[in-house]
Design a protein around this motif. Structure first.
Motif, PDB file in Angstrom:
ATOM      1  N   LEU A 146       3.203   2.327  -2.208  1.00 38.56           N
ATOM      2  CA  LEU A 146       2.320   1.267  -2.712  1.00 38.56           C
ATOM      3  C   LEU A 146       0.914   1.418  -2.129  1.00 38.56           C
ATOM      4  N   GLN A 147       0.830   1.679  -0.844  1.00 39.15           N
ATOM      5  CA  GLN A 147      -0.488   1.818  -0.216  1.00 39.15           C
ATOM      6  C   GLN A 147      -1.216   3.064  -0.708  1.00 39.15           C
ATOM      7  N   SER A 148      -0.497   4.163  -0.909  1.00 41.40           N
ATOM      8  CA  SER A 148      -1.161   5.387  -1.370  1.00 41.40           C
ATOM      9  C   SER A 148      -1.662   5.227  -2.806  1.00 41.40           C
ATOM     10  N   MET A 149      -0.964   4.446  -3.616  1.00 41.74           N
ATOM     11  CA  MET A 149      -1.432   4.215  -4.988  1.00 41.74           C
ATOM     12  C   MET A 149      -2.702   3.369  -5.010  1.00 41.74           C
ATOM     13  N   GLN A 150      -2.921   2.586  -3.966  1.00 42.13           N
ATOM     14  CA  GLN A 150      -4.121   1.760  -3.911  1.00 42.13           C
ATOM     15  C   GLN A 150      -5.379   2.594  -3.642  1.00 42.13           C
ATOM     16  N   LEU A 151      -5.229   3.761  -3.027  1.00 43.83           N
ATOM     17  CA  LEU A 151      -6.395   4.548  -2.612  1.00 43.83           C
ATOM     18  C   LEU A 151      -7.324   4.909  -3.768  1.00 43.83           C
ATOM     19  N   PRO A 152      -6.841   5.510  -4.879  1.00 38.55           N
ATOM     20  CA  PRO A 152      -7.786   5.818  -5.957  1.00 38.55           C
ATOM     21  C   PRO A 152      -8.384   4.555  -6.574  1.00 38.55           C
ATOM     22  N   LEU A 153      -7.627   3.464  -6.579  1.00 42.04           N
ATOM     23  CA  LEU A 153      -8.137   2.214  -7.135  1.00 42.04           C
ATOM     24  C   LEU A 153      -9.285   1.685  -6.282  1.00 42.04           C
ATOM     25  N   LEU A 154      -9.146   1.770  -4.965  1.00 41.97           N
ATOM     26  CA  LEU A 154     -10.219   1.355  -4.066  1.00 41.97           C
ATOM     27  C   LEU A 154     -11.457   2.237  -4.234  1.00 41.97           C
ATOM     28  N   HIS A 155     -11.256   3.532  -4.412  1.00 41.27           N
ATOM     29  CA  HIS A 155     -12.393   4.435  -4.621  1.00 41.27           C
ATOM     30  C   HIS A 155     -13.130   4.106  -5.910  1.00 41.27           C
ATOM     31  N   HIS A 156     -12.423   3.576  -6.891  1.00 44.28           N
ATOM     32  CA  HIS A 156     -13.043   3.159  -8.150  1.00 44.28           C
ATOM     33  C   HIS A 156     -13.674   1.768  -8.049  1.00 44.28           C
ATOM     34  N   GLY A 157     -13.542   1.119  -6.904  1.00 43.06           N
ATOM     35  CA  GLY A 157     -14.143  -0.192  -6.725  1.00 43.06           C
ATOM     36  C   GLY A 157     -13.324  -1.336  -7.282  1.00 43.06           C
ATOM     37  N   MET A 158     -12.046  -1.077  -7.549  1.00 44.13           N
ATOM     38  CA  MET A 158     -11.184  -2.128  -8.084  1.00 44.13           C
ATOM     39  C   MET A 158     -10.788  -3.097  -6.967  1.00 44.13           C
ATOM     40  N   LEU A 159     -10.408  -4.297  -7.354  1.00 41.23           N
ATOM     41  CA  LEU A 159     -10.012  -5.340  -6.417  1.00 41.23           C
ATOM     42  C   LEU A 159      -8.495  -5.408  -6.365  1.00 41.23           C
ATOM     43  N   ILE A 160      -7.916  -5.159  -5.211  1.00 45.11           N
ATOM     44  CA  ILE A 160      -6.470  -5.052  -5.070  1.00 45.11           C
ATOM     45  C   ILE A 160      -5.827  -6.442  -4.998  1.00 45.11           C
ATOM     46  N   VAL A 161      -4.787  -6.608  -5.804  1.00 47.42           N
ATOM     47  CA  VAL A 161      -4.032  -7.859  -5.881  1.00 47.42           C
ATOM     48  C   VAL A 161      -2.636  -7.596  -5.329  1.00 47.42           C
ATOM     49  N   GLY A 162      -2.200  -8.402  -4.392  1.00 51.44           N
ATOM     50  CA  GLY A 162      -0.855  -8.274  -3.846  1.00 51.44           C
ATOM     51  C   GLY A 162      -0.015  -9.485  -4.189  1.00 51.44           C
ATOM     52  N   ILE A 163       1.101  -9.611  -3.499  1.00 50.41           N
ATOM     53  CA  ILE A 163       1.990 -10.761  -3.686  1.00 50.41           C
ATOM     54  C   ILE A 163       1.905 -11.598  -2.415  1.00 50.41           C
ATOM     55  N   PRO A 164       1.368 -12.811  -2.513  1.00 47.72           N
ATOM     56  CA  PRO A 164       1.246 -13.638  -1.312  1.00 47.72           C
ATOM     57  C   PRO A 164       2.589 -14.236  -0.904  1.00 47.72           C
ATOM     58  N   TYR A 165       2.710 -14.596   0.363  1.00 47.65           N
ATOM     59  CA  TYR A 165       3.948 -15.187   0.863  1.00 47.65           C
ATOM     60  C   TYR A 165       4.171 -16.610   0.363  1.00 47.65           C
ATOM     61  N   SER A 166       3.259 -17.119  -0.458  1.00 44.67           N
ATOM     62  CA  SER A 166       3.508 -18.404  -1.120  1.00 44.67           C
ATOM     63  C   SER A 166       4.560 -18.263  -2.216  1.00 44.67           C
ATOM     64  N   GLU A 167       4.916 -17.017  -2.559  1.00 41.95           N
ATOM     65  CA  GLU A 167       5.991 -16.762  -3.523  1.00 41.95           C
ATOM     66  C   GLU A 167       7.335 -16.859  -2.792  1.00 41.95           C
ATOM     67  N   PRO A 168       8.149 -17.858  -3.096  1.00 42.57           N
ATOM     68  CA  PRO A 168       9.418 -18.051  -2.381  1.00 42.57           C
ATOM     69  C   PRO A 168      10.340 -16.826  -2.414  1.00 42.57           C
ATOM     70  N   ALA A 169      10.356 -16.092  -3.526  1.00 37.15           N
ATOM     71  CA  ALA A 169      11.250 -14.935  -3.645  1.00 37.15           C
ATOM     72  C   ALA A 169      10.912 -13.838  -2.653  1.00 37.15           C
ATOM     73  N   LEU A 170       9.680 -13.812  -2.166  1.00 35.85           N
ATOM     74  CA  LEU A 170       9.307 -12.808  -1.175  1.00 35.85           C
ATOM     75  C   LEU A 170      10.017 -13.057   0.156  1.00 35.85           C
ATOM     76  N   HIS A 171      10.410 -14.304   0.395  1.00 32.40           N
ATOM     77  CA  HIS A 171      11.120 -14.659   1.620  1.00 32.40           C
ATOM     78  C   HIS A 171      12.631 -14.433   1.510  1.00 32.40           C
ATOM     79  N   THR A 172      13.145 -14.406   0.292  1.00 37.83           N
ATOM     80  CA  THR A 172      14.602 -14.352   0.127  1.00 37.83           C
ATOM     81  C   THR A 172      15.126 -13.027  -0.407  1.00 37.83           C
ATOM     82  N   THR A 173      14.267 -12.162  -0.881  1.00 42.91           N
ATOM     83  CA  THR A 173      14.736 -10.915  -1.487  1.00 42.91           C
ATOM     84  C   THR A 173      15.512 -10.061  -0.487  1.00 42.91           C
ATOM     85  N   ARG A 174      16.580  -9.452  -0.954  1.00 46.45           N
ATOM     86  CA  ARG A 174      17.384  -8.544  -0.137  1.00 46.45           C
ATOM     87  C   ARG A 174      17.328  -7.127  -0.692  1.00 46.45           C
TER      88      ARG A 174
END
Length: 194
Positions: free
Chosen positions: A119-147
């Motif tokens: 995931l981080q390596s895929m962000q590299l060309p996007l950052l070089h193009h000046g894109m704004l990276i969007v992630g998943i914030p911990y306000s998403e309950p499923a991020l706390h429960t996923t197995r």
């Protein structure tokens, strides 16, 4: 006018494609946004037709946002995606992707197979193009429960669990698509003041 969000992926066995479809569902759930599912050619080219159209550089230039996905390949994105980005120099020179939102997603066959580094390596060309990276914030309950899959860096899937996306993986992928689409509207100068 609909905001066009490209959901670009490369998938060898279908898991990354399944995540792409969930992200597209999330994008399409946002009023005024449309997901365009796109892929890239195999290296070497496959004789089988692609499951979705190949992305063109004109489509990428004209998009309002981008979600990009790849299977884990030794902790990095797959070669076909890297090959695609290596030819985007004209878009980089023109600044065509600057300030457009982008997110990433991945799938691996083992739990600790390199999802976060991919995931981080895929962000590299996007950052070089000046894109704004969007992630998943911990306000998403499923991020706390996923197995299985799901990280703050982007949506993910652990394919060896069942071969199918888990409920949490689907939810997180859809929420990432919704967040990307909503940000594309908020960042558009034409709609920012409405």
């Amino acid at each position: 006018m609909n905001h066009r969000i490209i959901v670009l992926y490369y998938s060898r066995h279908g898991s990354t494609r399944a995540l792409a479809r969930q992200i597209a569902r999330g994008v399409n759930a946002v009023s005024g946004c449309e997901a365009l599912l796109r892929t890239v050619p195999d290296i070497p080219p496959s004789a089988e037709p692609p499951s979705d159209p190949y992305l063109t550089y004109d489509e990428l230039k004209d998009c309002d946002g981008l979600a990009m996905g790849s299977p884990v390949w030794f902790g990095n994105m797959a070669a076909p995606l890297k090959h695609f980005w290596d030819a985007t120099t004209p878009l980089w020179i023109s600044g065509a992707l600057i300030d457009k939102p982008a997110c990433v997603f991945t799938s691996s066959s083992s739990l600790h197979g390199g999802q976060e580094s991919t995931l981080q390596s895929m962000q590299l060309p996007l950052l070089h193009h000046g894109m704004l990276i969007v992630g998943i914030p911990y306000s998403e309950p499923a991020l706390h429960t996923t197995r299985s899959g799901g990280t703050p860096y982007g949506a993910s899937h652990h394919a060896a669990v069942s071969g199918q996306l888990s409920a949490e993986e689907k939810t997180l992928a859809q929420r990432l698509g919704q967040r990307l689409a909503a940000l594309s509207i908020r960042l558009d100068p034409a709609t920012a003041n409405t």
